[in-house]
Design a protein around this motif. Structure first.
Motif, PDB file in Angstrom:
ATOM      1  N   MET A   9      29.656  42.833  47.940  1.00 20.98           N
ATOM      2  CA  MET A   9      29.338  41.502  47.114  1.00 20.98           C
ATOM      3  C   MET A   9      30.556  40.831  46.497  1.00 20.98           C
ATOM      4  SD  MET A   9      26.468  43.578  44.960  1.00 20.98           S
ATOM      5  CE  MET A   9      27.538  44.987  44.390  1.00 20.98           C
ATOM      6  N   PRO A  10      31.230  40.264  47.522  1.00 21.71           N
ATOM      7  CA  PRO A  10      32.499  39.518  47.267  1.00 21.71           C
ATOM      8  C   PRO A  10      32.380  38.341  46.343  1.00 21.71           C
ATOM      9  CG  PRO A  10      31.772  39.218  49.526  1.00 21.71           C
ATOM     10  CD  PRO A  10      30.870  40.060  48.994  1.00 21.71           C
ATOM     11  N   HIS A  11      31.124  37.619  46.347  1.00 25.58           N
ATOM     12  CA  HIS A  11      30.915  36.482  45.557  1.00 25.58           C
ATOM     13  C   HIS A  11      30.686  36.917  44.079  1.00 25.58           C
ATOM     14  CE1 HIS A  11      27.091  38.395  46.599  1.00 25.58           C
ATOM     15  NE2 HIS A  11      26.572  37.714  45.626  1.00 25.58           N
ATOM     16  N   LEU A  12      30.625  38.156  43.714  1.00 24.13           N
ATOM     17  CA  LEU A  12      30.256  38.672  42.354  1.00 24.13           C
ATOM     18  C   LEU A  12      31.806  39.263  41.801  1.00 24.13           C
ATOM     19  CD1 LEU A  12      26.878  40.612  42.468  1.00 24.13           C
ATOM     20  CD2 LEU A  12      27.559  38.046  41.765  1.00 24.13           C
ATOM     21  N   LYS A  13      32.250  38.414  40.803  1.00 23.52           N
ATOM     22  CA  LYS A  13      33.589  39.007  40.271  1.00 23.52           C
ATOM     23  C   LYS A  13      33.173  39.516  38.797  1.00 23.52           C
ATOM     24  CE  LYS A  13      36.473  36.369  42.855  1.00 23.52           C
ATOM     25  NZ  LYS A  13      35.780  35.734  43.720  1.00 23.52           N
ATOM     26  N   PHE A  14      33.794  40.897  38.574  1.00 21.43           N
ATOM     27  CA  PHE A  14      33.670  41.268  36.987  1.00 21.43           C
ATOM     28  C   PHE A  14      34.621  40.537  36.070  1.00 21.43           C
ATOM     29  CE2 PHE A  14      35.468  43.923  33.499  1.00 21.43           C
ATOM     30  CZ  PHE A  14      33.882  44.127  33.004  1.00 21.43           C
ATOM     31  N   ASN A  15      33.788  39.871  35.019  1.00 30.98           N
ATOM     32  CA  ASN A  15      34.625  39.245  34.103  1.00 30.98           C
ATOM     33  C   ASN A  15      34.500  39.703  32.689  1.00 30.98           C
ATOM     34  OD1 ASN A  15      36.045  37.280  32.391  1.00 30.98           O
ATOM     35  ND2 ASN A  15      35.266  35.599  33.559  1.00 30.98           N
ATOM     36  N   PRO A  16      35.395  40.496  32.248  1.00 30.06           N
ATOM     37  CA  PRO A  16      35.387  41.140  30.838  1.00 30.06           C
ATOM     38  C   PRO A  16      35.000  39.978  29.713  1.00 30.06           C
ATOM     39  CG  PRO A  16      37.674  41.599  31.625  1.00 30.06           C
ATOM     40  CD  PRO A  16      36.595  40.626  32.745  1.00 30.06           C
ATOM     41  N   GLU A  17      35.477  38.945  30.015  1.00 33.24           N
ATOM     42  CA  GLU A  17      35.351  37.950  28.748  1.00 33.24           C
ATOM     43  C   GLU A  17      33.781  37.740  28.761  1.00 33.24           C
ATOM     44  OE1 GLU A  17      37.447  34.339  29.702  1.00 33.24           O
ATOM     45  OE2 GLU A  17      39.301  35.474  29.561  1.00 33.24           O
ATOM     46  N   LEU A  18      32.921  37.970  29.778  1.00 30.17           N
ATOM     47  CA  LEU A  18      31.509  37.622  29.650  1.00 30.17           C
ATOM     48  C   LEU A  18      30.798  38.668  29.026  1.00 30.17           C
ATOM     49  CD1 LEU A  18      30.860  36.673  33.205  1.00 30.17           C
ATOM     50  CD2 LEU A  18      31.318  35.499  31.456  1.00 30.17           C
ATOM     51  N   ILE A  19      31.447  39.793  28.504  1.00 24.14           N
ATOM     52  CA  ILE A  19      30.762  41.174  27.855  1.00 24.14           C
ATOM     53  C   ILE A  19      31.279  41.065  26.504  1.00 24.14           C
ATOM     54  CG2 ILE A  19      30.238  43.379  28.115  1.00 24.14           C
ATOM     55  CD1 ILE A  19      29.222  41.712  30.570  1.00 24.14           C
ATOM     56  N   GLN A  20      30.270  41.216  25.561  1.00 22.75           N
ATOM     57  CA  GLN A  20      30.603  41.643  24.075  1.00 22.75           C
ATOM     58  C   GLN A  20      29.969  42.832  23.950  1.00 22.75           C
ATOM     59  OE1 GLN A  20      28.407  38.454  22.241  1.00 22.75           O
ATOM     60  NE2 GLN A  20      30.111  37.219  22.054  1.00 22.75           N
ATOM     61  N   ILE A  21      30.573  43.544  22.829  1.00 26.97           N
ATOM     62  CA  ILE A  21      29.969  44.810  22.389  1.00 26.97           C
ATOM     63  C   ILE A  21      29.777  44.675  20.948  1.00 26.97           C
ATOM     64  CG2 ILE A  21      30.426  47.256  22.062  1.00 26.97           C
ATOM     65  CD1 ILE A  21      32.178  47.155  24.467  1.00 26.97           C
ATOM     66  N   LYS A  22      28.476  44.815  20.729  1.00 27.14           N
ATOM     67  CA  LYS A  22      28.351  44.577  18.914  1.00 27.14           C
ATOM     68  C   LYS A  22      27.479  45.868  18.724  1.00 27.14           C
ATOM     69  CE  LYS A  22      27.166  39.545  18.715  1.00 27.14           C
ATOM     70  NZ  LYS A  22      25.949  38.693  18.264  1.00 27.14           N
TER      71      LYS A  22
END
Length: 79
Positions: free
Chosen positions: A6-19
């Motif tokens: 799935m090369p078109h998908l990239k993990f971006n930690p800025e998209l995830i929040q922990i609340k």
């Protein structure tokens, strides 16, 4: 999990929040669950009503639970 197939998908930690669940509010998007519509608090648990699979579903969480949310503003900006 994102892998080489799935090369078109990239993990971006800025998209995830922990609340902590106590900071959850209607309109938040829980990762892999859906949009929070309502939250009901009791002494033992939080009951979170989420819009998922074209229906309202109730998920119950212990009071000390941390949840993973998607930051949609960042997600839309990165597309």
């Amino acid at each position: 999990m994102i892998d080489d197939s799935m090369p078109h998908l990239k993990f971006n930690p800025e998209l995830i929040q922990i609340k902590p669940i106590s900071a959850l509010k209607p309109g938040d998007k829980l990762l892999n669950l859906g949009e929070v519509l309502e939250i009901e608090e009791s002494p033992e648990i939080y009951a979170v009503i989420i819009y998922r699979l074209t229906q309202k579903q109730v998920f119950k969480f212990e009071r000390d639970t941390n949840l993973y949310l998607i930051n949609e503003d960042q997600a839309e900006a990165s597309v």
